[in-house]
Scaffold this motif. Structure first.
Motif, PDB file in Angstrom:
ATOM      1  N   LEU A 154       0.837  -1.201   0.000  1.00 41.34           N
ATOM      2  CA  LEU A 154       0.000   0.000   0.000  1.00 41.34           C
ATOM      3  C   LEU A 154       0.870   1.248   0.000  1.00 41.34           C
ATOM      4  CD1 LEU A 154      -2.848   1.302   0.294  1.00 41.34           C
ATOM      5  CD2 LEU A 154      -2.609   0.973   2.776  1.00 41.34           C
ATOM      6  N   GLU A 155       0.801   2.017  -1.080  1.00 42.86           N
ATOM      7  CA  GLU A 155       1.536   3.277  -1.124  1.00 42.86           C
ATOM      8  C   GLU A 155       0.904   4.248  -0.130  1.00 42.86           C
ATOM      9  OE1 GLU A 155       1.682   4.578  -5.183  1.00 42.86           O
ATOM     10  OE2 GLU A 155       2.982   2.903  -5.782  1.00 42.86           O
ATOM     11  N   ALA A 156       1.755   4.995   0.582  1.00 45.48           N
ATOM     12  CA  ALA A 156       1.257   5.916   1.614  1.00 45.48           C
ATOM     13  C   ALA A 156       0.241   6.900   1.033  1.00 45.48           C
ATOM     14  CB  ALA A 156       2.430   6.666   2.248  1.00 45.48           C
ATOM     15  N   ALA A 157       0.466   7.371  -0.184  1.00 45.54           N
ATOM     16  CA  ALA A 157      -0.479   8.293  -0.817  1.00 45.54           C
ATOM     17  C   ALA A 157      -1.834   7.628  -1.036  1.00 45.54           C
ATOM     18  CB  ALA A 157       0.087   8.803  -2.141  1.00 45.54           C
ATOM     19  N   ALA A 158      -1.845   6.319  -1.256  1.00 47.09           N
ATOM     20  CA  ALA A 158      -3.105   5.596  -1.430  1.00 47.09           C
ATOM     21  C   ALA A 158      -3.876   5.523  -0.113  1.00 47.09           C
ATOM     22  CB  ALA A 158      -2.832   4.197  -1.971  1.00 47.09           C
ATOM     23  N   LEU A 159      -3.171   5.333   1.005  1.00 48.21           N
ATOM     24  CA  LEU A 159      -3.826   5.322   2.312  1.00 48.21           C
ATOM     25  C   LEU A 159      -4.436   6.688   2.610  1.00 48.21           C
ATOM     26  CD1 LEU A 159      -4.574   3.876   4.922  1.00 48.21           C
ATOM     27  CD2 LEU A 159      -2.281   4.400   5.794  1.00 48.21           C
ATOM     28  N   VAL A 160      -3.709   7.763   2.287  1.00 47.68           N
ATOM     29  CA  VAL A 160      -4.238   9.119   2.468  1.00 47.68           C
ATOM     30  C   VAL A 160      -5.517   9.292   1.636  1.00 47.68           C
ATOM     31  CG1 VAL A 160      -3.790  11.579   2.082  1.00 47.68           C
ATOM     32  CG2 VAL A 160      -1.995  10.115   3.034  1.00 47.68           C
ATOM     33  N   GLU A 161      -5.500   8.778   0.412  1.00 47.32           N
ATOM     34  CA  GLU A 161      -6.686   8.906  -0.456  1.00 47.32           C
ATOM     35  C   GLU A 161      -7.860   8.098   0.087  1.00 47.32           C
ATOM     36  OE1 GLU A 161      -8.888  10.226  -3.884  1.00 47.32           O
ATOM     37  OE2 GLU A 161      -7.319  11.010  -2.583  1.00 47.32           O
ATOM     38  N   MET A 162      -7.610   6.932   0.691  1.00 44.88           N
ATOM     39  CA  MET A 162      -8.687   6.169   1.325  1.00 44.88           C
ATOM     40  C   MET A 162      -9.378   7.012   2.392  1.00 44.88           C
ATOM     41  SD  MET A 162      -7.017   2.399   1.912  1.00 44.88           S
ATOM     42  CE  MET A 162      -6.593   1.309   0.563  1.00 44.88           C
ATOM     43  N   VAL A 163      -8.568   7.676   3.234  1.00 41.49           N
ATOM     44  CA  VAL A 163      -9.133   8.519   4.291  1.00 41.49           C
ATOM     45  C   VAL A 163      -9.917   9.678   3.689  1.00 41.49           C
ATOM     46  CG1 VAL A 163      -8.560  10.058   6.212  1.00 41.49           C
ATOM     47  CG2 VAL A 163      -7.384   7.861   5.985  1.00 41.49           C
ATOM     48  N   ASN A 164      -9.347  10.316   2.680  1.00 42.22           N
ATOM     49  CA  ASN A 164     -10.021  11.433   2.021  1.00 42.22           C
ATOM     50  C   ASN A 164     -11.401  11.015   1.503  1.00 42.22           C
ATOM     51  OD1 ASN A 164     -10.369  13.989   0.595  1.00 42.22           O
ATOM     52  ND2 ASN A 164      -9.809  12.880  -1.252  1.00 42.22           N
ATOM     53  N   PHE A 183      -8.106  -4.553  -0.744  1.00 38.07           N
ATOM     54  CA  PHE A 183      -7.181  -5.449  -0.061  1.00 38.07           C
ATOM     55  C   PHE A 183      -7.259  -6.864  -0.633  1.00 38.07           C
ATOM     56  CE2 PHE A 183      -7.967  -2.200   3.353  1.00 38.07           C
ATOM     57  CZ  PHE A 183      -6.704  -1.625   3.272  1.00 38.07           C
ATOM     58  N   GLY A 184      -8.438  -7.262  -1.077  1.00 38.05           N
ATOM     59  CA  GLY A 184      -8.623  -8.608  -1.622  1.00 38.05           C
ATOM     60  C   GLY A 184      -7.906  -8.852  -2.930  1.00 38.05           C
ATOM     61  N   ARG A 185      -7.535  -7.795  -3.640  1.00 41.49           N
ATOM     62  CA  ARG A 185      -6.816  -7.942  -4.912  1.00 41.49           C
ATOM     63  C   ARG A 185      -5.343  -8.266  -4.702  1.00 41.49           C
ATOM     64  NH1 ARG A 185      -8.996  -2.355  -7.496  1.00 41.49           N
ATOM     65  NH2 ARG A 185     -11.177  -2.956  -7.781  1.00 41.49           N
ATOM     66  N   GLY A 186      -4.780  -7.807  -3.578  1.00 36.82           N
ATOM     67  CA  GLY A 186      -3.357  -8.022  -3.326  1.00 36.82           C
ATOM     68  C   GLY A 186      -2.480  -7.180  -4.236  1.00 36.82           C
ATOM     69  N   GLY A 187      -1.168  -7.325  -4.093  1.00 44.59           N
ATOM     70  CA  GLY A 187      -0.224  -6.576  -4.896  1.00 44.59           C
ATOM     71  C   GLY A 187      -0.178  -5.114  -4.516  1.00 44.59           C
ATOM     72  N   ILE A 188       0.303  -4.278  -5.428  1.00 47.37           N
ATOM     73  CA  ILE A 188       0.471  -2.855  -5.146  1.00 47.37           C
ATOM     74  C   ILE A 188      -0.878  -2.138  -5.213  1.00 47.37           C
ATOM     75  CG2 ILE A 188       1.486  -0.696  -5.976  1.00 47.37           C
ATOM     76  CD1 ILE A 188       3.903  -2.241  -6.877  1.00 47.37           C
ATOM     77  N   ILE A 189      -1.138  -1.312  -4.206  1.00 52.54           N
ATOM     78  CA  ILE A 189      -2.334  -0.462  -4.193  1.00 52.54           C
ATOM     79  C   ILE A 189      -1.856   0.981  -4.308  1.00 52.54           C
ATOM     80  CG2 ILE A 189      -4.403   0.260  -2.947  1.00 52.54           C
ATOM     81  CD1 ILE A 189      -4.312  -2.421  -1.444  1.00 52.54           C
ATOM     82  N   THR A 190      -2.166   1.612  -5.436  1.00 53.91           N
ATOM     83  CA  THR A 190      -1.756   2.989  -5.690  1.00 53.91           C
ATOM     84  C   THR A 190      -2.898   3.954  -5.386  1.00 53.91           C
ATOM     85  OG1 THR A 190      -2.535   2.938  -7.968  1.00 53.91           O
ATOM     86  CG2 THR A 190      -0.250   2.218  -7.578  1.00 53.91           C
ATOM     87  N   GLN A 191      -2.572   5.227  -5.321  1.00 60.86           N
ATOM     88  CA  GLN A 191      -3.594   6.262  -5.139  1.00 60.86           C
ATOM     89  C   GLN A 191      -4.615   6.204  -6.279  1.00 60.86           C
ATOM     90  OE1 GLN A 191      -1.996  10.204  -4.681  1.00 60.86           O
ATOM     91  NE2 GLN A 191      -4.008  11.173  -4.660  1.00 60.86           N
ATOM     92  N   GLU A 192      -4.132   5.998  -7.500  1.00 61.94           N
ATOM     93  CA  GLU A 192      -5.035   5.931  -8.653  1.00 61.94           C
ATOM     94  C   GLU A 192      -6.007   4.763  -8.534  1.00 61.94           C
ATOM     95  OE1 GLU A 192      -1.619   8.327  -9.379  1.00 61.94           O
ATOM     96  OE2 GLU A 192      -1.665   6.200  -8.865  1.00 61.94           O
ATOM     97  N   ALA A 193      -5.512   3.619  -8.055  1.00 63.86           N
ATOM     98  CA  ALA A 193      -6.386   2.445  -7.884  1.00 63.86           C
ATOM     99  C   ALA A 193      -7.473   2.720  -6.858  1.00 63.86           C
ATOM    100  CB  ALA A 193      -5.559   1.231  -7.483  1.00 63.86           C
ATOM    101  N   VAL A 194      -7.107   3.426  -5.776  1.00 66.68           N
ATOM    102  CA  VAL A 194      -8.097   3.768  -4.742  1.00 66.68           C
ATOM    103  C   VAL A 194      -9.158   4.708  -5.316  1.00 66.68           C
ATOM    104  CG1 VAL A 194      -8.429   4.968  -2.541  1.00 66.68           C
ATOM    105  CG2 VAL A 194      -6.478   3.422  -2.844  1.00 66.68           C
ATOM    106  N   THR A 195      -8.728   5.719  -6.040  1.00 72.22           N
ATOM    107  CA  THR A 195      -9.670   6.668  -6.630  1.00 72.22           C
ATOM    108  C   THR A 195     -10.607   5.986  -7.604  1.00 72.22           C
ATOM    109  OG1 THR A 195      -8.020   8.419  -6.404  1.00 72.22           O
ATOM    110  CG2 THR A 195      -9.862   8.864  -7.873  1.00 72.22           C
ATOM    111  N   GLN A 196     -10.067   5.095  -8.434  1.00 72.40           N
ATOM    112  CA  GLN A 196     -10.902   4.398  -9.420  1.00 72.40           C
ATOM    113  C   GLN A 196     -11.903   3.454  -8.746  1.00 72.40           C
ATOM    114  OE1 GLN A 196      -8.200   2.439 -12.095  1.00 72.40           O
ATOM    115  NE2 GLN A 196      -7.451   4.381 -12.953  1.00 72.40           N
ATOM    116  N   SER A 197     -11.471   2.824  -7.653  1.00 71.89           N
ATOM    117  CA  SER A 197     -12.331   1.836  -6.987  1.00 71.89           C
ATOM    118  C   SER A 197     -13.392   2.480  -6.101  1.00 71.89           C
ATOM    119  CB  SER A 197     -11.470   0.892  -6.142  1.00 71.89           C
ATOM    120  OG  SER A 197     -12.245  -0.085  -5.531  1.00 71.89           O
ATOM    121  N   LEU A 198     -13.024   3.556  -5.411  1.00 66.69           N
ATOM    122  CA  LEU A 198     -13.920   4.141  -4.411  1.00 66.69           C
ATOM    123  C   LEU A 198     -14.465   5.516  -4.783  1.00 66.69           C
ATOM    124  CD1 LEU A 198     -11.853   3.345  -1.182  1.00 66.69           C
ATOM    125  CD2 LEU A 198     -13.657   1.968  -2.207  1.00 66.69           C
ATOM    126  N   GLY A 199     -13.791   6.216  -5.711  1.00 65.83           N
ATOM    127  CA  GLY A 199     -14.147   7.596  -6.017  1.00 65.83           C
ATOM    128  C   GLY A 199     -15.417   7.751  -6.819  1.00 65.83           C
TER     129      GLY A 199
END
Length: 199
Positions: A154-164, A183-199
């Motif tokens: 988990l990239e730190a910027a991705a964790l910040v985006e989860m909170v945002n 989390f179920g996908r595993g591997g690298i979680i980027t800020q972009e992945a968080v935005t696409q999944s939750l945004g």
């Protein structure tokens, strides 16, 4: 003297996580002036982030022996996140302490079973600035040798985006239609992945 009104939902203790993760110049001195170390400040910020997201959290980390940095449990008991924070200027390389990681996972998984019964799934999450090398073999062997469902980088910027996103929209859940899907996908979680999944 502001140019415009602030619109960030992110608390300051969390907003600096990417800088702490990269060991940015000056942040070590800021941590010392605050009575802590940069790695411990990073751990505390990650702990606060998981708490704000809605998990039942426990901060461990430095000073508590050979244990991982923290645990975040979904309140319904469906899954647990075992997490470690790694501050690295040039990204974290998986092979450096994977033996210790396996031990942390095995010990903590046994402890969780004794304390709370077995969570449905357990995810191991490494939080860092970015991830420096090929990690698939290491992740595969950790999953084979432990009870972990997935290993997430988990990239730190991705964790910040989860909170945002969670603070902007309280309907973002911790379950399979929300954060657990990442989390179920595993591997690298980027800020972009968080935005696409939750945004």
């Amino acid at each position: 003297s502001m140019a415009r009104l602030p619109d960030s939902y992110i608390p300051p203790v969390i907003s600096v996580l990417p800088q702490l993760a990269r060991n940015e110049p000056g942040f070590d001195e800021l941590a010392k002036a605050s009575g802590t170390s940069l790695p411990r400040a990073f751990e505390k910020g990650i702990h606060v982030a998981f708490t704000i997201l809605g998990y039942d959290t426990e901060l461990r980390g430095q000073g508590s022996g050979r244990k991982l940095d923290g645990i975040a449990l979904a309140p319904d008991g469906s899954y647990a996140i075992l997490w470690d924070g790694k501050s690295r200027e040039n990204g974290y390389s998986m092979g450096t302490d994977d033996r210790a990681i396996r031990e942390y996972i095995k010990t903590t998984s046994r402890e969780l079973k004794k304390r709370r019964g077995s969570p449905g799934k357990i995810y191991y999450v490494l939080v860092s600035s970015n991830f420096a090398d090929d990690f698939n073999d290491t992740i595969g062997s950790i999953k084979m040798e432990t009870e972990i469902s997935e290993v997430c980088l988990l990239e730190a910027a991705a964790l910040v985006e989860m909170v945002n996103l969670k603070l902007r929209d309280p309907q973002v859940t911790l379950g399979p239609d929300g954060l657990q899907r990442l989390f179920g996908r595993g591997g690298i979680i980027t800020q972009e992945a968080v935005t696409q999944s939750l945004g």
